[in-house]
Motif scaffolding. Structure first.
Motif, PDB file in Angstrom:
ATOM      1  N   VAL A 187      -6.782   5.050  14.889  1.00 46.72           N
ATOM      2  CA  VAL A 187      -5.534   4.602  15.504  1.00 46.72           C
ATOM      3  C   VAL A 187      -4.410   4.506  14.482  1.00 46.72           C
ATOM      4  CG1 VAL A 187      -4.390   2.744  16.773  1.00 46.72           C
ATOM      5  CG2 VAL A 187      -6.758   3.364  17.321  1.00 46.72           C
ATOM      6  N   THR A 188      -4.684   3.848  13.355  1.00 45.52           N
ATOM      7  CA  THR A 188      -3.639   3.598  12.358  1.00 45.52           C
ATOM      8  C   THR A 188      -3.705   4.529  11.153  1.00 45.52           C
ATOM      9  OG1 THR A 188      -4.963   1.952  11.163  1.00 45.52           O
ATOM     10  CG2 THR A 188      -3.630   1.166  13.017  1.00 45.52           C
ATOM     11  N   GLY A 189      -4.842   5.205  10.961  1.00 47.40           N
ATOM     12  CA  GLY A 189      -5.007   6.048   9.782  1.00 47.40           C
ATOM     13  C   GLY A 189      -5.346   5.267   8.532  1.00 47.40           C
ATOM     14  N   PRO A 258      -3.503  -6.950  -4.838  1.00 46.97           N
ATOM     15  CA  PRO A 258      -3.477  -6.769  -3.384  1.00 46.97           C
ATOM     16  C   PRO A 258      -3.202  -5.312  -3.020  1.00 46.97           C
ATOM     17  CG  PRO A 258      -2.154  -8.670  -4.046  1.00 46.97           C
ATOM     18  CD  PRO A 258      -2.499  -7.928  -5.298  1.00 46.97           C
ATOM     19  N   LEU A 259      -3.962  -4.786  -2.078  1.00 45.75           N
ATOM     20  CA  LEU A 259      -3.747  -3.419  -1.630  1.00 45.75           C
ATOM     21  C   LEU A 259      -2.469  -3.361  -0.797  1.00 45.75           C
ATOM     22  CD1 LEU A 259      -7.328  -2.246  -0.558  1.00 45.75           C
ATOM     23  CD2 LEU A 259      -6.177  -1.943  -2.744  1.00 45.75           C
ATOM     24  N   GLU A 260      -1.617  -2.409  -1.106  1.00 46.63           N
ATOM     25  CA  GLU A 260      -0.365  -2.263  -0.374  1.00 46.63           C
ATOM     26  C   GLU A 260      -0.582  -1.555   0.959  1.00 46.63           C
ATOM     27  OE1 GLU A 260       2.289  -0.252  -2.970  1.00 46.63           O
ATOM     28  OE2 GLU A 260       2.307  -1.844  -4.476  1.00 46.63           O
ATOM     29  N   GLU A 261      -1.567  -0.660   1.014  1.00 48.93           N
ATOM     30  CA  GLU A 261      -1.837   0.092   2.225  1.00 48.93           C
ATOM     31  C   GLU A 261      -2.645  -0.756   3.218  1.00 48.93           C
ATOM     32  OE1 GLU A 261      -2.972   0.953  -0.744  1.00 48.93           O
ATOM     33  OE2 GLU A 261      -1.605   2.522  -1.420  1.00 48.93           O
ATOM     34  N   LYS A 262      -2.474  -0.457   4.498  1.00 51.27           N
ATOM     35  CA  LYS A 262      -3.260  -1.129   5.520  1.00 51.27           C
ATOM     36  C   LYS A 262      -4.722  -0.749   5.354  1.00 51.27           C
ATOM     37  CE  LYS A 262       0.385  -1.439   9.027  1.00 51.27           C
ATOM     38  NZ  LYS A 262       0.778  -1.077  10.416  1.00 51.27           N
ATOM     39  N   THR A 263      -5.586  -1.716   5.588  1.00 44.80           N
ATOM     40  CA  THR A 263      -7.018  -1.490   5.384  1.00 44.80           C
ATOM     41  C   THR A 263      -7.796  -2.118   6.531  1.00 44.80           C
ATOM     42  OG1 THR A 263      -6.661  -1.647   3.001  1.00 44.80           O
ATOM     43  CG2 THR A 263      -8.925  -1.767   3.770  1.00 44.80           C
ATOM     44  N   ASN A 282     -11.547   5.664   0.074  1.00 44.44           N
ATOM     45  CA  ASN A 282     -10.168   6.164   0.038  1.00 44.44           C
ATOM     46  C   ASN A 282      -9.110   5.082   0.133  1.00 44.44           C
ATOM     47  OD1 ASN A 282     -10.558   5.420   2.661  1.00 44.44           O
ATOM     48  ND2 ASN A 282     -10.102   7.409   3.563  1.00 44.44           N
ATOM     49  N   VAL A 283      -9.461   3.838  -0.163  1.00 40.50           N
ATOM     50  CA  VAL A 283      -8.463   2.757  -0.096  1.00 40.50           C
ATOM     51  C   VAL A 283      -7.814   2.499  -1.449  1.00 40.50           C
ATOM     52  CG1 VAL A 283      -9.667   1.636   1.795  1.00 40.50           C
ATOM     53  CG2 VAL A 283     -10.183   0.944  -0.544  1.00 40.50           C
TER      54      VAL A 283
END
Length: 284
Positions: A187-189, A258-263, A282-283
């Motif tokens: 849904v979000t990639g 902190p990860l900037e990308e959605k996870t 791939n995070v």
């Protein structure tokens, strides 16, 4: 030796770019998750230090202890403190990157125009163009990357510190980096982290537990405050395919950053391994 005119603005900019390359190379070799914004003040500290090297009054700052302290400040500013061992390895790697750059620059200068080199307060200033220095930094960065990949230990597990937070509750664990984990949320990639269910016992509320039972679906979380968090992640392996229950956390912190990308956090029943409780891919 011919007189050399040093322009302090050019000196600062050139060294700023070079230090940024060196810090980036350090992060690449150490495989650190880091914020690029933190590299900017760290590089600025190094560039300012270079600009002050022609002032005899501060010569003590250019002694070995002074240089070591400066490197420690730059390392801390760029990558934070993640424990003594991690900090020491990063500190040493930063010096290795600096030595690689110095070797390339000095080798080129000795071949082409050694008379254009001068030393002040124990620091080298080479009268070559800014483009040449920046190019040398880029070459150094590339060399460090190649070396890091060529000498990457085969079969050695790459472990990281992971922290997952949702609704103000957190769980800390050890995560294995596995390049084979390329799961994404359809849904979000967003990238997907696989975490063992026992390690999330303090994060998943009791009312949402049924959604993470084998064979359950998102409807099991209906009517709870987690009904908008829970989702299903399709997976496919050599042994078959299916769906993993998952949830969208408020924050994921990898090695203190902190990860900037959605996870998305996929939940696996039972423990994964004695050494780690999560798998990342791939995070990073």
């Amino acid at each position: 030796m011919k007189p050399v005119t040093v322009y302090i603005d050019v000196l600062f900019i050139v060294n700023f770019i070079i230090d940024y390359f060196l810090l980036s190379a350090t992060a690449a070799v150490r495989r650190l998750k880091y914020s690029k914004l933190r590299l900017l003040p760290a590089a600025a500290v190094g560039a300012l230090y270079s600009c002050l090297m022609f002032f005899p009054e501060i010569a003590p700052a250019y002694t070995v202890p002074g240089k070591l302290l400066l490197s420690a400040v730059m390392t801390f500013t760029a990558f934070k403190y993640r424990g003594f061992r991690s900090f020491a390895l990063t500190f040493i790697c930063f010096h290795a990157s600096s030595v690689a750059l110095a070797g390339i620059v000095m080798g080129a200068e000795m071949i082409f125009s050694p008379q254009n080199m001068l030393v002040s307060n124990g620091e080298f200033y080479i009268n070559i163009s800014a483009a040449a220095l920046v190019g040398a930094a880029a070459v150094s960065y590339a060399v460090m990357l190649l070396v890091s990949r060529f000498f990457k230990p085969r079969g050695k597990e790459e472990l990281h510190e992971l922290k997952v937070t949702a609704d103000g509750k957190s769980a800390e664990m050890t995560a294995l980096y596995d390049s084979g984990n390329q799961l994404t949320d359809a849904v979000t990639g967003a990238g997907v982290i696989i975490v063992s269910r026992p390690s999330l016992k303090d994060v998943i509320p009791p009312e949402a537990e049924p959604a993470f039972e084998p064979g359950a679906d998102v409807s099991a979380a209906s009517g709870t405050k987690w009904q908008t968090r829970v989702c299903m992640i399709p997976f496919s392996t050599v042994g078959g395919h299916g769906l993993l229950p998952a949830f969208r956390p408020d924050e994921v912190v990898l090695d203190g950053i902190p990860l900037e990308e959605k996870t998305v956090v996929a939940v696996k029943s039972g423990k994964l391994n004695e050494k780690y409780d999560a798998i990342i891919g791939n995070v990073r």
